[in-house]
Design an enzyme around this catalytic site. Structure first.
Site, short mmCIF file in Angstrom:
data_model
loop_
_atom_site.label_atom_id
_atom_site.label_comp_id
_atom_site.label_asym_id
_atom_site.label_seq_id
_atom_site.Cartn_x
_atom_site.Cartn_y
_atom_site.Cartn_z
CG HIS A 84 -0.50 0.43 2.33
ND1 HIS A 84 -0.33 -0.59 3.28
CD2 HIS A 84 -0.47 1.50 3.17
CE1 HIS A 84 -0.01 -0.13 4.52
NE2 HIS A 84 0.18 1.33 4.44
CG ASP A 219 -0.06 -4.05 2.66
OD1 ASP A 219 0.93 -3.66 1.80
OD2 ASP A 219 -0.59 -3.22 3.50
CB SER A 638 2.59 1.76 6.21
OG SER A 638 1.60 1.40 6.84
N1 ARG Z 1 -4.57 0.72 7.50
C1 ARG Z 1 -3.27 0.70 6.97
C2 ARG Z 1 -2.76 2.23 7.23
O1 ARG Z 1 -3.23 2.98 7.87
C3 ARG Z 1 -3.42 0.18 5.76
C4 ARG Z 1 -4.11 1.19 4.57
C5 ARG Z 1 -4.03 0.75 3.14
N2 ARG Z 1 -5.28 -0.29 2.97
C6 ARG Z 1 -6.42 -0.25 2.75
N3 ARG Z 1 -7.19 -1.04 2.33
N4 ARG Z 1 -7.03 1.01 2.59
O2 ARG Z 1 -2.07 2.60 6.23
N1 GLU Z 2 -1.20 1.48 7.51
C1 GLU Z 2 -0.58 2.40 8.22
C2 GLU Z 2 0.49 3.28 7.45
O1 GLU Z 2 0.02 3.69 6.32
C3 GLU Z 2 0.11 1.87 9.49
C4 GLU Z 2 -0.93 1.70 10.34
C5 GLU Z 2 -1.18 2.45 11.44
O2 GLU Z 2 -1.76 3.48 11.48
O3 GLU Z 2 -0.45 2.04 12.50
O4 GLU Z 2 1.29 3.84 8.19
#
Ligand code: ARG
Ligand code: GLU
Length: 703
Positions: A84, A219, A638
């Site tokens: 991502h 991921d 991330s």
């Molecule tokens: N929750 C993760 C972060 O904050 C992954 C985000 C990307 N994935 C998604 N399905 N939107 O970045």
């Molecule tokens: N998915 C998050 C990012 O893009 C990390 C997850 C979080 O917020 O801890 O940095």
């Protein structure tokens, strides 16, 4: 029965003693909480983690593309980060005919690696506490005067700080501005895409599983840094060569166990761990509900068309993921704050501090008053910010409005015009005007009907349905939605452009809404939030002076940090017990043939059928996929490496568990878990799925 009893007892006793972790924290690498890290299991010295006189782990860590983290995993500059995090790049190289999102991409050699004009990675070379220089001459001054002196001090420090021509000096406030740190950085601008699994692996579970445990997402993606022949940063050139890093991470395939020590190295973005209770209340009661509600509308509208139409799905994939990401996080955050009684706990803490230090009582009373005053602006402010994020037409209106203003004042230089044109073209690249007009009309109608009338101005009030109709009409007729094919032609005659913009009802409405919002809400809010910020600075200093037992770390601010913890499952709700790990079996359990979120590539199904696992299976013969731990992380982490007690890479951080996303405000090691892809799964995919042996050959794998 007896056996079961003993094993549960073992779990309870062990579970509790194992989560003896007291602190969360995202620590500045030069000021690590070594004592607790060692207690929890760290086996190397903190000088192996950060060192400026010999290679250390920090030399393998990069800030990736501004918002993520990446790490070097080979002597030839190979970078591991999340799928991502590379998503924008993978999407940019994709089209309906050559869909790298769906099919994945694996370069077969260096010459097949794909350049990315807008991508760069940054290393930190040195970190210095420069509080004295930066805060010199500020005591006794008003807030504004202080800000001016600080700015001047930063400027002169940046000019005079010894560094090489290709290095940068970045100065950042810590502890709400009570301290300042300087970072010497190096940014590499030629970063190429090397490999990415199809999104049915890299984004498996997509938005349904986002923030969710148990998780089965692979991921990850791979990039490579290129440098000039002196190994220094350079713009893209076919003559550049793979970068030779000072250090790279070894990958451990040792089987992970509950209670294992782990730490995370990376670039957490924003946290607010030291807020007064009243601020947390504002988040739960006012801000989160407003932001969630407006994004509900956008997501529903986008989703309807994305499910029907493949081209739209590709165009809006990154945008949808971005909007849904925070939307879902806020919901988990509010829930977790409630469940962990964060407000009440914070209030008790405040009382304890106030008992020790009466000045804190005064500060807290001031917070009450200021947050009370801010109440009438806070939601409108949040929603106004949301409009540009949810509606491309609205954001474009802000750009066209600026153009019209600049033309009017005769200030639209070629340079300014080029910059705005670029930004406009960038948005048009993935713009579906019909779909966005729908979103725009709905979210604007919501805004107009949700904020106090005086922030909107007289002419635009109607009931929501009526509003929606009018806004939709104006948007459809606007230059904004009709110019996407030829921005150059539009800008060729600026006088004509100015005239059309003047007549444009949507752009005109934008201008009016902006003015009313600025005068009646924004400008007043700025005054109050300025006071809140300087009070927060004072409160931060008082907390540190009063609570002498606590180990303080500064809130995240996109600078390099280390978090630590142990591998653990969790009990997120009454009667629910989560394991710390998932396996490939779970991928197959979730598999829905043809589904846009839960499809599984045929080749992976075959490998699963054949059990072609060696040497990546665990003791039970399963392929591990993801695991959780108590590392305190946030957005920006991330792509961060999860390291073991010896500093070897065991996983790749990519998410947090939904029930614990309140850790940005209130970290609770009982509830908060970060989620990582197991390094073994990454190797397994590169090896068995991608057959990319040439990449495996670059890596150093240890046991
Ligand atoms: N929750 C993760 C972060 O904050 C992954 C985000 C990307 N994935 C998604 N399905 N939107 O970045
Ligand atoms: N998915 C998050 C990012 O893009 C990390 C997850 C979080 O917020 O801890 O940095």
């Amino acid at each position: 029965m007896k056996k079961l009893f003993y094993s549960t007892l073992f779990l309870i006793v062990f579970g509790i003693s194992a989560i003896a972790q007291k602190n969360g924290g995202m620590w500045i690498p030069t000021e690590l909480n070594e004592k607790e890290m060692k207690e929890l299991g760290l086996e190397i010295s903190v000088s192996d983690i950060f060192n400026t006189t010999r290679p250390s782990i920090k030399d393998a860590i990069v800030q990736f593309g501004g918002g993520c983290t990446g790490e070097i995993i080979s002597p030839r500059g190979l970078v591991l980060t999340n799928h991502h995090c590379g998503y924008g790049e993978i999407q940019a190289h994709s089209s309906v005919d050559n869909d790298l999102l769906s099919n994945g991409f694996w370069a077969k050699n260096n010459s097949e690696e794909l350049p990315n004009p807008d991508l760069s990675v940054t290393f930190v070379v040195e970190i210095h506490n420069v509080s004295e220089q930066i805060l010199a001459g500020t005591s006794g001054l008003s807030d504004e005067e202080q800000a001016k002196v600080i700015e001047k001090n930063i400027d002169s420090l940046r000019k005079n700080f010894p560094h090489k021509a290709y290095q940068n000096i970045i100065v950042k406030p810590m502890y709400a501005g009570n301290k300042y740190y300087a970072f010497v950085t190096e940014t590499y601008r030629d970063v190429r895409l090397v490999g990415a699994p199809p999104q049915s692996i890299g984004k498996f579970g997509s938005d349904t599983d986002n923030w969710v445990w148990p998780r089965h997402t692979g991921d990850f993606s791979l990039f490579r840094i290129y440098a000039d022949k002196n190994n220094e940063p350079a713009d893209y050139s076919p003559d550049n060569v793979p970068f030779k890093p000072k250090n790279y991470l070894k990958i451990s395939v040792r089987e992970l166990k509950d209670g294992d020590f782990t730490f995370i190295f990376g670039y957490p973005g924003r946290t607010s761990e030291y807020l007064p209770s009243i601020a947390i209340e504002q988040i739960i009661d006012d801000l989160n509900p407003a932001r969630i509600a407006i994004r509900n509308i956008t997501l529903k509208t986008l989703d309807e068309k994305m499910r029907q139409d493949n081209a739209t799905r590709i165009k809006y994939a990154a945008k949808y993921a971005g909007i849904s990401n925070a939307w879902k996080k806020w919901q988990g955050e509010s829930k977790g704050l409630r469940r962990s009684n964060a407000v009440e706990k914070r209030r008790l803490y405040e009382n304890r501090l106030a008992d020790k230090n009466p000045e804190i009582k005064t500060v807290l009373a001031e917070f009450e008053q200021l947050y009370g005053e801010q109440k009438k602006y806070a939601v409108a402010n949040a929603l106004w910010g949301e409009l540009s994020r949810n509606s491309e037409t609205f954001y474009l209106a802000s750009l066209y409005y600026r153009v019209s203003q600049l033309i009017e004042k005769n200030e639209l230089t070629k340079e300014k015009a080029d910059k705005i044109k670029d930004e406009i073209k960038q948005i048009y690249k993935d713009f579906d005007s019909e779909l966005d007009v729908k979103v725009t009309a709905k979210v604007l109608a919501y805004y107009v009907n949700s904020v106090p009338r005086q922030y909107v101005g007289g002419n635009y009030y109607a009931d929501a349905a009526e509003n929606e109709k009018t806004f939709s009409l104006w948007a459809k007729k606007s230059i904004i939605t009709n110019a996407h094919n030829d921005v150059e032609a539009l800008f060729a005659d600026t006088q004509k452009l100015a005239k059309s913009l003047k007549k444009d009802k949507f752009v005109d409405m934008y201008g009016n809404l902006l003015k009313t919002y600025m005068v009646n809400c924004h400008d007043k809010n700025i005054v109050v939030s300025g006071k809140i910020n300087s009070l927060q600075k004072r409160y931060m200093a008082l907390q540190m002076a009063t609570d002498t037992e606590k180990a303080f770390f500064p809130d995240a601010n996109f600078t390099l940090r280390v978090s630590y913890g142990q591998i653990h499952g969790s009990q997120p709700a009454d009667g629910v017990e989560y394991d710390f790990r998932t396996t490939l079996d779970g991928v197959i359990e979730k598999y829905v043939p043809g589904d846009y979120e839960f499809d599984v590539p045929k080749k992976l199904l075959d490998i699963y059928e054949r059990k072609d696992y060696a040497p990546y299976a665990d003791a039970k013969g399963k392929i591990p996929v993801a695991f959780t731990a108590t590392n305190h992380t946030t957005g920006g982490n991330s792509g961060s490496p999860a390291l073991d007690s010896k500093g070897n890479l065991i996983g790749l951080n990519f998410d947090r568990q939904w029930e614990g996303t309140m850790s940005d405000i209130h970290f609770d090691p009982e509830l908060c878990r970060n989620i990582m892809v197991n390094a073994r799964y990454i190797l397994f995919i590169i090896d068995k799925f991608a057959d990319a042996d040439w990449l495996l050959d670059e890596l150093t794998i240890v046991n």
